[in-house]
Design a protein around this motif. Structure first.
Motif, PDB file in Angstrom:
ATOM      1  N   ARG A 197       0.830  -1.227   0.000  1.00 39.84           N
ATOM      2  CA  ARG A 197       0.000   0.000   0.000  1.00 39.84           C
ATOM      3  C   ARG A 197       0.851   1.259   0.000  1.00 39.84           C
ATOM      4  NH1 ARG A 197      -4.831  -1.449  -1.686  1.00 39.84           N
ATOM      5  NH2 ARG A 197      -5.653  -3.210  -0.559  1.00 39.84           N
ATOM      6  N   ASP A 230      10.345   8.051  -7.571  1.00 42.10           N
ATOM      7  CA  ASP A 230      11.468   7.575  -8.377  1.00 42.10           C
ATOM      8  C   ASP A 230      12.537   8.659  -8.484  1.00 42.10           C
ATOM      9  OD1 ASP A 230      13.164   6.318 -10.050  1.00 42.10           O
ATOM     10  OD2 ASP A 230      11.785   6.118 -11.734  1.00 42.10           O
ATOM     11  N   LYS A 251      11.770  -2.724  -0.047  1.00 36.25           N
ATOM     12  CA  LYS A 251      11.147  -2.556  -1.369  1.00 36.25           C
ATOM     13  C   LYS A 251       9.955  -3.486  -1.577  1.00 36.25           C
ATOM     14  CE  LYS A 251      12.433  -3.617  -5.582  1.00 36.25           C
ATOM     15  NZ  LYS A 251      13.166  -3.835  -6.831  1.00 36.25           N
ATOM     16  N   VAL A 290       6.553  -2.007  -1.229  1.00 35.67           N
ATOM     17  CA  VAL A 290       6.177  -0.896  -2.109  1.00 35.67           C
ATOM     18  C   VAL A 290       5.409  -1.381  -3.332  1.00 35.67           C
ATOM     19  CG1 VAL A 290       7.106   1.025  -3.475  1.00 35.67           C
ATOM     20  CG2 VAL A 290       8.160   0.411  -1.323  1.00 35.67           C
ATOM     21  N   ARG A 291       4.276  -0.788  -3.531  1.00 37.82           N
ATOM     22  CA  ARG A 291       3.434  -1.164  -4.676  1.00 37.82           C
ATOM     23  C   ARG A 291       3.901  -0.471  -5.942  1.00 37.82           C
ATOM     24  NH1 ARG A 291      -2.220  -2.339  -4.927  1.00 37.82           N
ATOM     25  NH2 ARG A 291      -2.417  -3.656  -6.771  1.00 37.82           N
ATOM     26  N   LEU A 292       4.297   0.766  -5.746  1.00 38.21           N
ATOM     27  CA  LEU A 292       4.547   1.632  -6.908  1.00 38.21           C
ATOM     28  C   LEU A 292       5.669   2.608  -6.601  1.00 38.21           C
ATOM     29  CD1 LEU A 292       3.106   2.609  -9.632  1.00 38.21           C
ATOM     30  CD2 LEU A 292       1.903   4.219  -8.187  1.00 38.21           C
ATOM     31  N   ILE A 293       6.549   2.813  -7.564  1.00 38.97           N
ATOM     32  CA  ILE A 293       7.536   3.897  -7.441  1.00 38.97           C
ATOM     33  C   ILE A 293       7.130   4.910  -8.494  1.00 38.97           C
ATOM     34  CG2 ILE A 293       9.969   4.520  -7.592  1.00 38.97           C
ATOM     35  CD1 ILE A 293      10.712   1.725  -6.702  1.00 38.97           C
ATOM     36  N   ASN A 308       0.344   9.654 -12.293  1.00 39.79           N
ATOM     37  CA  ASN A 308       0.560   8.253 -11.971  1.00 39.79           C
ATOM     38  C   ASN A 308       0.204   7.985 -10.502  1.00 39.79           C
ATOM     39  OD1 ASN A 308       3.550   6.203 -11.942  1.00 39.79           O
ATOM     40  ND2 ASN A 308       1.484   5.654 -12.493  1.00 39.79           N
ATOM     41  N   ALA A 332      -3.201   5.984  -8.768  1.00 38.82           N
ATOM     42  CA  ALA A 332      -3.043   4.852  -7.845  1.00 38.82           C
ATOM     43  C   ALA A 332      -3.607   5.185  -6.466  1.00 38.82           C
ATOM     44  CB  ALA A 332      -1.571   4.469  -7.746  1.00 38.82           C
ATOM     45  N   LYS A 387      16.141  -0.126  -7.426  1.00 37.38           N
ATOM     46  CA  LYS A 387      14.993  -0.431  -8.299  1.00 37.38           C
ATOM     47  C   LYS A 387      15.201  -1.765  -9.024  1.00 37.38           C
ATOM     48  CE  LYS A 387      14.862   3.472 -10.603  1.00 37.38           C
ATOM     49  NZ  LYS A 387      14.424   4.326 -11.704  1.00 37.38           N
TER      50      LYS A 387
END
Lengths: 304, 369
Positions: free
Chosen positions: B184, B189, B225, B228-231, B237, B241, B367
């Motif tokens: 969540r 980035d 990491k 983490v769902r999303l960077i 973006n 989300a 990443k």
């Protein structure tokens, strides 16, 4: 004397034709070759030059060095990411070849009159933008998307616990890539099956082969070049794919192609490492293409 | 467009010839030195369209109100925009041959660009609104006593979270690494994530971490990491989300809070390790052919009216201390009445990272891991 004359006159008669050939061939080949040279080979050479620091974004002193290549080949991170991308591409390619084969088989060999209409339906999604097709999956796979809404409705999941792994995951990347590339796989297999000489199947049947045996010993070997071509059509582009992973991949769907893009663009430009990664990818793809090209030759059907 | 530019150039040459003749005549007749200076000013007159390299949303794609004053004064020299994805992208574009008159990196890049030889200092005397700009931000735009950056938009890197779903144990950057919210969380980035990790780990100089510290920061990010769902790399973006419930906790900017609070219960949290403040800095390219127009453009952006529009519509702060947003919530969240809001003891003003290339490589490894 007369013969000699005849010979010389015939030589004269051929000369203009030969001249025309000499001019036509370079003209026909020259433009595409020049195009290929200027817009394909030269850019690759430039990228290679960046990878050896012969060219550099940094205006400071620089010269030929193998440092970036050494770092890359000794980096567990980049090679692991490459392997992750290879595995994902292999899986996607294998699954959709298996899925597309029966489809192409039905279209090519069932004898249905509507096969070209069905083929058109298969390639219809190509009439819309690639980006749109990928983004549409967000609507389907999201927490409040079509799939989860259906699960809430059926009571299989509660709205507080949606299936989150559908989006921003490696699964999402594989699903979307499979969807995008399925027609590319079906078409070469369809073409190879459709050009199959049906008399071979009749001969197999006459010689006592069952339908399964005929498929295993005749149809499959003869359609193998189409299958290999289809596999390559998917495997090569998905290996360097970065758009789909960046839209639906999230953290776990990050692939080798994304790393190349990021090295060139985000954070701090590292064109040297980015170029190494790009050239390495190109090299691997070239080798694979040469190896697989062996299988693109039509195979002989051998009877026991 | 080309015809218009040609005409402007022709007019400019004609004017210059007249002025040169007038100046020559004045000196022959023993005229005042001022006349010669005026003539020199004319000789220095800029021509052609102003070339601006800026971020999406700050050009003709929605940011027109912030440079309207410039367009009104220079209708024949309207700005032409090229967009930059980030400073790295701008650097690559400039190296590739793009010749903007000015561009906008953020405060952490001022020293890098000033040292690079790609830019030249501004002349603050040509910017009438300069005197109203926040002195702490103005100072952050200086290098070796010269004003290389003119501050404009600013905001914070802090944490946005859903108050109906998330219950932080502490007001800390640690919320970005909280195991309870696996899947969540959204990170940003950027190599600044290593700085944030350094702040969380209590390092005294997160922008100048030692090798050992950097390794610890990287190890923390790698180990977390999986949560983490999303960077995210673009705000849209993130909004998509966050708005759809995919993520509940995010590294975010004030505008993200402004957008998300329209439909969700959200809190924009200032962590105890302090938020990081960023400031957009206009920088003038070395050898620009339109220095006067560039100064006029920056002056328009620096006006209080432009600042209020930016605050009202984008939810960012503005360097002009006279600019006040309509929303009292935003006024409070950004502490706009306090010029020290962006600096100690309230926040860490973002700054130069001497080993930026190393930070970038280590972030890329996070990443890729």
């Amino acid at each position: 004397m007369a013969i000699a004359d005849a010979g010389s006159s015939s030589q004269r008669a051929f000369r203009p034709r030969r001249l025309r050939l000499d001019l036509t061939t370079p003209t026909l080949l020259g433009l595409p070759l020049a195009w290929l040279g200027v817009f394909f080979l030269v850019p690759i050479a430039i990228v290679a030059a960046y990878s050896f620091d012969v060219y550099s974004l940094d205006p400071g002193p620089h010269g030929f060095t193998l440092t970036a290549w050494h770092d890359f080949l000794h980096s567990s991170v980049y090679l692991a990411l490459f392997w992750k991308s290879v595995k994902l591409s292999l899986t996607v390619s294998a699954i959709i070849v298996v899925l597309a084969y029966p489809l192409a088989y039905y279209l090519a060999l069932s004898g249905t009159k509507r096969k070209y209409i069905l083929l058109l339906l298969l390639i219809a999604p190509f009439l819309t933008s690639y980006l749109l097709r990928v983004l549409a999956w967000k609507v389907i796979l999201g927490n409040q998307g079509v799939v989860n809404t259906f699960l809430f409705w059926t009571g299989l999941r509660s709205p507080d616990h949606p299936l989150s792994q559908l989006l921003y995951s490696r699964f999402a990347v594989m699903l979307v890539l499979g969807y995008i590339w399925l027609p590319f796989v079906a078409l070469p297999i369809f073409v190879s099956l459709e050009s199959l000489d049906r008399r071979l199947l009749e001969a197999a049947s006459d010689l006592g082969a069952s339908r399964l045996q005929a498929f295993r010993r005749v149809t499959l070997p003869l359609s193998l070049p189409g299958v290999v071509a289809a596999f390559l059509f998917v495997f090569i582009p998905t290996l360097g794919e970065f758009v789909t992973p960046s839209l639906v991949g999230g953290t776990s769907g990050y692939l080798y192609g994304n790393q190349i893009v990021d090295l060139f663009g985000t954070g701090f430009p590292d064109w040297e490492t980015g170029s190494v990664l790009a050239i390495f990818l190109l090299g691997v793809v070239a080798v694979l293409t040469v190896v697989f090209a062996r299988f693109l030759q039509p195979r002989q059907v051998v009877a026991d | 467009m080309d015809k218009q530019e040609d005409m402007e150039r022709r007019l400019s040459r004609e004017q210059l010839l007249k002025v040169a003749a007038a100046a020559g005549g004045a000196s022959l007749l023993g005229g005042r030195v001022d006349a010669a200076h005026a003539a020199l000013d004319w000789l220095n007159a800029d021509s052609g369209r102003l070339q601006v390299l800026d971020w999406a949303g700050y050009g003709n794609d929605g940011g027109q109100a912030m440079f309207a004053q410039y367009v009104k004064a220079h209708p024949k020299n309207k700005p032409q925009f090229t967009y930059m994805g980030n400073e790295s992208d701008a650097l690559a574009k400039i190296h590739a041959g793009l010749k903007p008159d000015l561009f906008r990196p953020y405060v952490g890049w001022v020293k890098y660009f000033a040292k690079s030889g790609l830019v030249q200092p501004w002349d603050p005397k040509q910017i009438s609104n300069f005197k109203h700009l926040n002195p702490f931000m103005v100072k952050a735009g200086q290098y070796k006593g010269k004003q290389y950056g003119i501050p404009d938009d600013w905001g914070f890197d802090a944490i946005l979270y859903r108050s109906d779903k998330v219950h932080p144990k502490a007001r800390s950057w640690g919320l970005l690494f909280d195991e309870r919210y696996k899947g969540r969380i959204a990170w940003f980035d950027d190599l600044n994530m290593l700085t944030i990790a350094g702040l969380y780990l209590g390092f005294d100089k997160p922008w100048r971490q030692t090798d050992a510290q950097l390794k610890k920061s990287q190890k923390l990010l790698k180990s977390k990491k999986h949560l983490v769902r999303l960077i995210w790399s673009s705000e849209t973006n993130l909004w998509e989300a966050f708005g759809s419930g995919e993520v509940w906790i995010a590294y975010a900017w004030p505008n993200d809070w402004v957008q998300m609070k329209k439909k969700l219960k959200v809190v924009y949290m200032r962590p105890r390790e302090k938020p990081v403040a960023w400031v957009g800095m206009f920088m003038l390219l070395k050898g620009t052919k339109r220095p006067h127009l560039a100064h006029a453009y920056v002056n328009a952006w620096s006006a209080a009216r432009s600042g209020k529009w930016l605050e009202d519509n984008y939810g960012y702060g503005h360097a002009n201390t006279l600019a006040r947003p309509s929303s009292s919530d935003l006024l409070k969240a950004l502490r706009l009445t306090d010029p020290r809001a962006v600096t100690e003891p309230n926040a860490h003003l973002d700054r130069d990272i001497p080993r930026r290339a190393l930070y970038a490589r280590m972030w890329e490894e996070v990443k890729a891991s």
